[in-house]
Design a protein around this motif. Structure first.
Motif, mmCIF file in Angstrom:
data_model
loop_
_atom_site.group_PDB
_atom_site.id
_atom_site.type_symbol
_atom_site.label_atom_id
_atom_site.label_comp_id
_atom_site.label_asym_id
_atom_site.label_seq_id
_atom_site.Cartn_x
_atom_site.Cartn_y
_atom_site.Cartn_z
ATOM 1 N N PRO A 1 1.775 7.681 -9.216
ATOM 2 C CA PRO A 1 2.083 8.177 -7.702
ATOM 3 C C PRO A 1 1.168 10.052 -7.082
ATOM 4 C CG PRO A 1 4.417 8.048 -9.578
ATOM 5 C CD PRO A 1 2.358 7.165 -9.704
ATOM 6 N N ARG B 1 2.110 4.515 -1.668
ATOM 7 C CA ARG B 1 1.457 4.961 -2.185
ATOM 8 C C ARG B 1 2.224 5.399 -3.464
ATOM 9 N NH1 ARG B 1 -0.564 10.754 -1.718
ATOM 10 N NH2 ARG B 1 -1.502 9.432 0.489
ATOM 11 N N VAL C 1 10.801 8.596 0.436
ATOM 12 C CA VAL C 1 10.241 8.796 0.119
ATOM 13 C C VAL C 1 8.805 10.233 0.315
ATOM 14 C CG1 VAL C 1 7.657 9.080 -1.511
ATOM 15 C CG2 VAL C 1 9.861 7.267 -1.979
ATOM 16 N N SER D 1 2.537 9.356 5.571
ATOM 17 C CA SER D 1 1.115 9.140 4.766
ATOM 18 C C SER D 1 1.650 8.632 3.610
ATOM 19 C CB SER D 1 1.448 10.324 4.342
ATOM 20 O OG SER D 1 2.814 10.906 4.550
ATOM 21 N N GLN D 2 2.953 7.647 3.176
ATOM 22 C CA GLN D 2 2.848 7.465 2.081
ATOM 23 C C GLN D 2 2.680 6.099 2.468
ATOM 24 O OE1 GLN D 2 3.634 8.841 -0.711
ATOM 25 N NE2 GLN D 2 3.269 10.900 0.316
ATOM 26 N N ARG D 3 2.395 4.838 3.055
ATOM 27 C CA ARG D 3 1.817 4.082 3.289
ATOM 28 C C ARG D 3 0.628 3.697 3.847
ATOM 29 N NH1 ARG D 3 5.843 4.470 5.852
ATOM 30 N NH2 ARG D 3 6.033 4.306 8.450
ATOM 31 N N THR D 4 -0.360 3.021 3.431
ATOM 32 C CA THR D 4 -1.583 2.287 4.708
ATOM 33 C C THR D 4 -1.208 1.719 5.219
ATOM 34 O OG1 THR D 4 -2.244 2.744 2.125
ATOM 35 C CG2 THR D 4 -4.062 1.348 3.497
ATOM 36 N N GLU E 1 9.039 -2.328 2.170
ATOM 37 C CA GLU E 1 7.942 -1.113 2.316
ATOM 38 C C GLU E 1 8.846 0.315 3.421
ATOM 39 O OE1 GLU E 1 3.923 -4.021 0.922
ATOM 40 O OE2 GLU E 1 4.548 -3.383 2.957
ATOM 41 N N ARG F 1 0.657 -1.409 0.412
ATOM 42 C CA ARG F 1 0.070 -0.397 0.232
ATOM 43 C C ARG F 1 0.784 1.304 0.421
ATOM 44 N NH1 ARG F 1 -5.165 0.134 -1.766
ATOM 45 N NH2 ARG F 1 -6.165 -1.969 -1.048
ATOM 46 N N VAL G 1 -7.030 7.095 0.171
ATOM 47 C CA VAL G 1 -6.990 7.087 -0.774
ATOM 48 C C VAL G 1 -7.064 5.320 -1.010
ATOM 49 C CG1 VAL G 1 -5.788 6.911 -3.616
ATOM 50 C CG2 VAL G 1 -5.288 9.030 -1.777
ATOM 51 N N ALA G 2 -6.466 4.479 -0.141
ATOM 52 C CA ALA G 2 -6.983 3.294 -0.473
ATOM 53 C C ALA G 2 -8.481 2.940 -0.748
ATOM 54 C CB ALA G 2 -5.905 2.416 0.590
ATOM 55 N N LEU H 1 -6.770 14.197 0.694
ATOM 56 C CA LEU H 1 -6.226 12.921 0.152
ATOM 57 C C LEU H 1 -4.336 12.675 0.309
ATOM 58 C CD1 LEU H 1 -7.666 13.633 -3.774
ATOM 59 C CD2 LEU H 1 -8.491 11.576 -1.646
ATOM 60 N N ARG H 2 -4.152 13.725 1.278
ATOM 61 C CA ARG H 2 -2.790 13.521 1.842
ATOM 62 C C ARG H 2 -2.562 12.026 2.270
ATOM 63 N NH1 ARG H 2 -1.257 19.535 2.696
ATOM 64 N NH2 ARG H 2 -1.627 20.025 1.095
ATOM 65 N N SER H 3 -3.408 11.347 2.636
ATOM 66 C CA SER H 3 -3.316 10.521 3.904
ATOM 67 C C SER H 3 -3.422 9.416 2.659
ATOM 68 C CB SER H 3 -4.517 10.449 4.556
ATOM 69 O OG SER H 3 -4.079 8.745 4.828
ATOM 70 N N ALA H 4 -2.175 8.444 2.548
ATOM 71 C CA ALA H 4 -2.944 6.873 1.861
ATOM 72 C C ALA H 4 -3.590 6.375 2.277
ATOM 73 C CB ALA H 4 -1.361 6.151 1.676
ATOM 74 N N ILE I 1 11.704 2.341 1.681
ATOM 75 C CA ILE I 1 11.166 3.093 0.798
ATOM 76 C C ILE I 1 9.674 4.074 1.630
ATOM 77 C CG2 ILE I 1 10.266 2.523 -1.907
ATOM 78 C CD1 ILE I 1 12.071 -0.371 -1.977
ATOM 79 N N SER I 2 9.580 4.342 1.418
ATOM 80 C CA SER I 2 8.056 5.036 1.752
ATOM 81 C C SER I 2 8.302 5.889 2.997
ATOM 82 C CB SER I 2 6.617 4.532 2.311
ATOM 83 O OG SER I 2 6.831 3.529 3.746
#
Lengths: 532, 489
Positions: free
Chosen positions: B126, A21, B186, B196-199, B179, A19, B98-99, B92-95, B182-183
């Motif tokens: 992205p 993004r 990023v 914020s970049q992962r659920t 995960e 997940r 969006v998920a 929509l800043r939270s992944a 890398i998240s």
């Protein structure tokens, strides 16, 4: 949609649902393909199912079963909602009073169609002087080309003492020859962004490549070289067998013995993917001889789907094979031996629960299409009045271009044969024509969609009948033929109302699987009397 | 006994011969010099490594939706792709949000199109969510109608709850080391909030109904969205369905409507990732050189330690993007390198598995390898081969994906500067990649991808490292252990 090869789905992490993004965690779009292509460069980024990998240690490809839906006939069965399995095996061990007749009596291949009247794009179908059949089709939607070399030999041609020979030899053809180093063909394709794979079936071996059109000349050259004096040595044979050993057996829904009985080909009974000590003991001379006997251009069909105009491409292909000596085309007829009696042949299978009926399917796309439609319709039939509430009939198609089988499994009834007969007769009488028409139309749509892409179209054209019984298609020369006639789409595009099964689902053509009687336990030897 | 002694005397010779015979099997090393430009014939053949698109029909519907209609007469299937930008919308800043929204789109459209032969997919790019439907041609109008029903829903609270439950059933209980690493990198490079970049499971559970509805309204606003259709009919044949789409799917409130698709989809990068930040060094320092960027230590489970490092690279022009991709292709032959182009900037990330015994050596070797590659002028033909592989793989992948032109179109959007250029962007990109300038690439590599001597802006972090490994890593770089337990002395 063409399912994406498993090799191209390469998530970096092992968790089921990544997940993060940003797509940095996954290989998306062409990068997936690039990764696969990099396998050929030996970077060890992964190993795919359908993709040739580095030749150093890993097997270059797992032999793939012929492409096709895993189960093209699965679907909701509104009426057959029986839950329990019937313990009564049902069949009373019918005797075989049928007769075997070889030939293509059950085939629906384009013979009955007026090809000249069919609309749609045409392809070039011809035989070169060297005996190679060539099919050239045009697909201009993307700048890619699909090339398939289909050789009409397979695991059923293994000698009795050397099970697995054809499978191993197919792998050995990746070891190159005087012009190609071991794995050179795969590397050449990968370096240009393409993918390549190997498919080994009971009666057909295919080398499949999808590459950008800039690589088309190279791919055609590779296929023009592939069968010419492959390099043979003990070391290479050792690595070939290592790859072959890693390629597991295909799971068929019907037992192999049932397939063999249904098709009337006893050689189908053995596992064609084993590596036996007899193969390990082969010396280079014997390997070379076996390759020369079984993998010849006069047994093969080269299928090319590309954006180029077929007449132009034809000339390029002819030039590549011009130096081969003239040979007559030599293709074995793989039509099933249709049985014509009224009672199915009983076949004892150890551990069988009973209630399964197996039919052969003729080796051409139209027959496969017809079997798929019947199967889908049978899976969706409503329960007939008077049938027990638990009565259930499931149909499954083992898809193979040459040795497909249709399996009907009746459960929840005391007499499975009666259930099968009642349901098939209903279809035969046209009482379910609406249902059949719906399935036919659905399959036509699905195939139209699938055959839009170059590689599936080339694979489907490889299913087309090898033309053993048709002298016209075996003689040197070229014919312009409609694509739809060879892919089976033409037969799917006309109404089937009132059309019977032909030889396909007649009870006498089937093999019914019955449980093998348990062998009596060996008697214990009587205690010896003490010697006096 | 005599025979035995004789055999023993031959042993050294046998070994020597064996060694020599082994040696003979190795191919001799030949230095290849192949810096000539590629032949014209090859270039001509490869220049066609782009889809042969006719000009699409572009229209802006009454609702503000920008549509591109790609017309291919022989197409047996209609592909519809709705591009919904996430951009810099606060909602929509939270992944996690969006998920859930993405899952809802897939479930809602999938359930409505069941039994119609329509395949529904969603993708998270992205900066956008893509909703895709592949439909039989006779279902085109109906699919557009259903699309309007799904996207035009005002407050699908029940559907969002179902989607939340679905996400919770499939989400991993905790992210893997990769995960996580890398998240986090990023997030640091983009200047985003931590996490914020992962659920994460806890975050999905904690999302309020209002947050989801607010996110829904922000995501499915037609005034920010783009619809791409690839069909056998032209747009005029589906005018009633498009009119209905415009009527049923409308945005709420007043907001500026960017006229072009590119302006909608290409949000300005966050300040931390802007070109200015990348050149000023505000985003980070250098690796193993001054100004040194400290190695961030991620707390979490110990296991196989992973080092990731990367930077933001400005890619304001198509030429820059071509260079970035070519560089990645060349570097990928030796390192695990990922590149994500995000409009005017690109994220460049290298992943290294650290040796358990000498982690500092693995890290130094990776940085050195990148430095060395950046300092090496690559032969012209090697670059040509890399471009050939990349471009060939792209069309092959497109063919395997069912020849869905909308997918390539989505990719082309990132390569163009104006809407009018999108159709030719892939061909232009192929052309520029196939005419590589080895000197320009080397200069670009030295400036942006040399972690020791190039522009500052590098960040790195390690995840899954044990205390012993961290102690060894301190030998080469200072550690930034904010948020993690310090290693024992």
């Amino acid at each position: 949609m063409l399912p994406r090869p498993r090799a191209l789905r390469r998530p970096l992490s092992g968790s089921g649902r990544s997940r993060v993004r940003l797509a940095l965690l996954g290989w998306r779009g062409p990068w997936a393909c690039v990764c696969v292509a990099l396998l050929g460069l030996g970077l060890g980024l992964g190993h795919g199912r359908a993709v040739l990998a580095d030749m150093e240690d890993e097997p270059p490809a797992e032999a793939l079963e012929p492409a096709g839906p895993d189960d093209p006939t699965e679907g909701p069965d509104a009426a057959n909602e029986a839950n329990g399995a019937n313990e009564d095996h049902g069949d009373d061990g019918a005797t075989d009073d049928g007769q075997d007749t070889a030939g293509d009596g059950g085939s629906l291949d384009g013979g009955s169609l007026d090809e000249a009247a069919l609309p749609g794009p045409r392809l070039q179908d011809g035989v070169l002087p060297c005996g190679l059949r060539v099919i050239v089709a045009q697909d201009a939607s993307l700048p890619v080309a699909a090339v398939v070399l289909a050789i009409e030999t397979g695991t059923e041609d293994d000698p009795p003492s050397q099970a697995g020979l054809v499978h191993a030899l197919a792998y050995h053809l990746l070891q190159g020859n005087r012009e190609l180093r071991p794995a050179g063909a795969a590397a050449m394709v990968h370096d240009q962004g393409g993918i390549t794979s190997l498919a080994v079936g009971p009666a057909q071996v295919r080398f499949e490549t999808l590459a950008p059109i800039s690589a088309l000349d190279d791919v055609l050259w590779i296929e023009s070289q592939r069968l010419r004096a492959p390099t043979v040595s003990a070391e290479l044979w050792g690595s070939t067998l290592r790859w072959a050993r890693r390629d597991g057996s295909r799971a068929w829904r019907a037992p192999r013995a049932a397939m063999a009985a249904a098709h009337g080909v006893p050689e189908l009974e053995h596992d064609g993917r084993v590596v036996t000590p007899a193969l390990e003991a082969m010396v280079p001379r014997a390997i070379g001889q076996a390759l020369a006997d079984r993998f010849r251009y006069e047994q093969a069909t080269l299928i090319v789907v590309s954006p180029h105009r077929p007449p132009k491409l034809r000339e390029r292909i002819e030039a590549l094979f011009a130096d081969l000596p003239a040979q007559p085309r030599r293709v074995r007829d793989r039509s099933p031996r249709w049985r014509t009696g009224t009672v199915p042949q009983a076949l004892e299978i150890p551990g069988e629960a009973g209630g399964r009926f197996v039919w052969p399917v003729a080796p051409d796309p139209a027959s496969l299409a017809q079997a798929t439609v019947w199967c889908k319709a049978l899976n969706r039939q409503r329960r007939l009045p008077g049938e027990p509430a638990r009565a259930r009939l499931r149909c499954h198609l083992d898809v193979d271009p040459r040795r497909a089988t249709l399996v009907l499994h009746a459960t929840g009834v005391d007499d499975p044969k009666a259930l099968v007969q009642a349901r098939t007769e209903r279809l035969e009488r046209g009482e379910d024509d609406v249902l059949v028409e719906r399935q036919r139309e659905g399959l036509r749509r699905a195939w139209s969609q699938e055959l839009r892409s170059a590689l599936p179209l080339a694979q489907r054209l490889a299913w087309t009948s090898p033309g053993a019984a048709d002298p016209e298609s075996s003689a040197p020369g070229w014919r312009a033929r409609p694509v739809s006639a060879l892919t089976g789409l033409a037969q799917l595009s006309v109404s089937w109302r009132g059309r019977g099964f032909g030889a396909h689902l007649q009870p006498g053509a089937a093999v019914v699987l019955v449980p093998a009687p348990k062998e009596p336990a060996p008697k214990e030897p009587a205690p010896k009397e003490p010697a006096q | 006994m005599i025979a035995m002694r004789r055999r023993h005397r031959w042993w050294p010779l046998v070994l020597l011969l064996a060694a020599l015979s082994c040696k003979r099997q190795l191919a001799p090393k030949v230095e290849e010099v192949w810096d000539e430009p590629p032949t014209v014939g090859q270039s001509e053949a490869l220049a066609s490594l782009a889809p042969p698109w006719p000009a699409p029909t572009r229209a802006v519907l009454d609702s503000g939706l920008v549509t591109f209609w790609l017309h291919e007469p022989a197409a047996p299937v209609t592909h519809l792709r709705v591009l919904l930008p996430v951009g810099d919308e606060p909602a929509l800043r939270s992944a996690s949000v969006v998920a859930v929204l993405q899952t809802h789109l897939a479930i809602a459209l999938g359930s409505r199109t069941r039994n119609r032969g329509v395949v529904v997919q969603t993708h998270a790019a992205p900066d956008r969510v893509e909703l895709v439907a592949h439909a039989p041609i006779e279902e085109t109008a109906r699919t557009l109608e259903l699309l309007a029903g799904v996207l035009g829903a005002r407050s699908p609270a029940a559907g969002l709850e179902t989607a939340r439950a679905e996400v919770l059933t499939t989400i991993a209980s905790r992210p893997s080391t990769d995960e996580l690493a890398i998240s986090t990198l990023v997030e640091q490079l983009l200047g985003r909030d931590p996490g914020s970049q992962r659920t994460e499971r806890s975050e999905v559970e904690a999302l309020s109904r209002d947050a989801l509805l607010e996110g829904w309204e922000a995501l499915v606003d037609p005034r920010r969205a783009v619809l791409v259709v690839h069909a056998s009919d032209d747009a005029a044949a589906h005018r009633p369905a498009l009119r209905q789409l415009a009527e049923r799917w409308r945005g709420l409130g007043r907001r500026p409507v960017p006229p072009s698709a590119l302006a909608r989809l290409r949000a300005a990068p966050p300040p931390a990732a802007s070109s200015t930040a990348a050149t000023s060094g505000a985003a980070g320092g250098r690796l193993l050189a001054t100004p040194a960027s400290p190695l961030h230590v991620l707390p979490g489970q110990e296991g196989k330690a992973v080092l990731v490092f990367g930077r933001v690279v400005p890619t304001p022009t198509p030429q820059d993007r071509s260079l970035a991709r070519l560089a990645q292709r060349v570097l990928q032959e030796e390192l695990d390198v990922r590149l994500q182009i995000h409009g005017d900037v690109a994220l460049f990330v290298v992943r290294v598995s650290l040796s358990g015994r000498e982690p500092e050596r693995s890290a130094t070797e990776a940085v050195d390898a990148l430095t060395s590659l950046a300092a090496t002028r690559q032969p012209q033909q090697r670059l040509f081969q890399a471009a050939q592989l990349w471009l060939g793989a792209r069309v092959v992948q497109a063919s395997l994906d069912g020849e869905d032109w909308t997918a390539l179109w989505s990719e082309a959007l990132d390569l163009a500067d104006r809407d009018e250029d999108v159709a030719g962007a892939l061909a232009h990109d192929a052309g520029s990649m196939l005419e590589p300038d080895a000197d320009a690439l080397q200069a670009w590599l030295q400036r942006w991808l040399d972690p020791r001597g190039g522009e500052p802006g590098w960040r790195w972090l390690v995840a899954g490292a044990s205390d012993r490994e961290l102690r060894r890593l301190t030998r080469i770089t200072p550690l930034d252990e904010s948020g993690s337990t310090p290693p024992p002395p």
